[in-house]
Design a protein around this motif. Sequence first.
Motif, PDB file in Angstrom:
ATOM      1  N   LYS A  41       0.832  -1.217   0.000  1.00 25.61           N
ATOM      2  CA  LYS A  41       0.000   0.000   0.000  1.00 25.61           C
ATOM      3  C   LYS A  41       0.863   1.261   0.000  1.00 25.61           C
ATOM      4  CE  LYS A  41      -3.527  -2.730   0.344  1.00 25.61           C
ATOM      5  NZ  LYS A  41      -4.240  -3.117  -0.888  1.00 25.61           N
ATOM      6  N   ARG A  42       2.099   1.121  -0.466  1.00 28.16           N
ATOM      7  CA  ARG A  42       3.036   2.245  -0.589  1.00 28.16           C
ATOM      8  C   ARG A  42       4.214   1.771  -1.433  1.00 28.16           C
ATOM      9  NH1 ARG A  42       7.441   0.956   2.250  1.00 28.16           N
ATOM     10  NH2 ARG A  42       7.237  -0.448   4.071  1.00 28.16           N
ATOM     11  N   PRO A  43       4.979   2.705  -2.022  1.00 26.39           N
ATOM     12  CA  PRO A  43       6.142   2.296  -2.809  1.00 26.39           C
ATOM     13  C   PRO A  43       7.190   1.615  -1.934  1.00 26.39           C
ATOM     14  CG  PRO A  43       5.520   4.560  -3.330  1.00 26.39           C
ATOM     15  CD  PRO A  43       4.724   4.161  -2.112  1.00 26.39           C
ATOM     16  N   PRO A  44       7.776   0.517  -2.378  1.00 24.73           N
ATOM     17  CA  PRO A  44       8.813  -0.153  -1.584  1.00 24.73           C
ATOM     18  C   PRO A  44      10.115   0.648  -1.602  1.00 24.73           C
ATOM     19  CG  PRO A  44       8.622  -1.207  -3.715  1.00 24.73           C
ATOM     20  CD  PRO A  44       7.509  -0.199  -3.640  1.00 24.73           C
ATOM     21  N   ILE A  45      10.902   0.531  -0.546  1.00 24.77           N
ATOM     22  CA  ILE A  45      12.182   1.232  -0.441  1.00 24.77           C
ATOM     23  C   ILE A  45      13.304   0.215  -0.603  1.00 24.77           C
ATOM     24  CG2 ILE A  45      13.655   2.657   1.027  1.00 24.77           C
ATOM     25  CD1 ILE A  45      11.129   3.563   2.490  1.00 24.77           C
ATOM     26  N   GLU A  46      14.127   0.414  -1.640  1.00 30.12           N
ATOM     27  CA  GLU A  46      15.230  -0.516  -1.893  1.00 30.12           C
ATOM     28  C   GLU A  46      16.218  -0.501  -0.733  1.00 30.12           C
ATOM     29  OE1 GLU A  46      17.059  -0.806  -5.735  1.00 30.12           O
ATOM     30  OE2 GLU A  46      15.464   0.397  -6.653  1.00 30.12           O
TER      31      GLU A  46
END
Length: 241
Positions: A41-46
């Motif tokens: 439900k949000r952009p993933p953080i590498e």
Amino acid sequence: MNSEHTIIQQVDEARGDVQAADRLISSYLPFIKAETAKFLKRPPIEGQDDELSIAMMAFHEAIGSYSRTRGAFLKYAGMLIRSRLIDYSRRNRRHDGVISLDTPQGEDDVTIGETMADQRDHHEEMMQRNATREEIFHLSSQMAEFGVSLTDVAANCPKQQRTLEACRKALQYARENPELLEDLLGTRRLPISRLSEGSGVERKTLERHRKYMIALLLIYTNGYEIIRGHLKQVMKGVAVR
């Protein structure tokens, strides 16, 4: 159509070439991130979200396990990514529960498990429900290409155990002979004659339950893991991969 053909060619090359597989994963990293973002439900953080790594491994798994009988590659890969992310989330919750759910909190020594169990159960139930709803949506869309609806399948389901066993036998034969599944996907028609001759099931039985058989073949060959789980009790004896 050309785009899908190109993807399949790339997948075939990547299956036996590690470097080609890495290039394919890099090319479709935006797709992998998008599927992960849907789950989080949000952009993933590498470098921070393990879910992105899980999704990349699931995409690599899809490269190795894909066949044309599974339909469009990206649809299959997306479903496999969601499945692996759900599995990862469940494992994490069980692990966290061992560490912290019995830890007393506050003056009354009420545990975290006692205060959060209802929320956790509700969250897991919602995740499972959403995942199931999404699988049903994709299945309905694919069946529509064959002129079959969920209502048709329910109405066409065998009512007698003997007939159910016959359909199960025909399904097993089809799974052991992938060319029949390719024929189904290519022609959008159930190969009744070949299925009857190969499985020994009467043609009229297959004709009577044609829509039911189409649905089962799609379910058991296109990564619908949750739906297959629900069918295990009915389709006992059929190997699930």
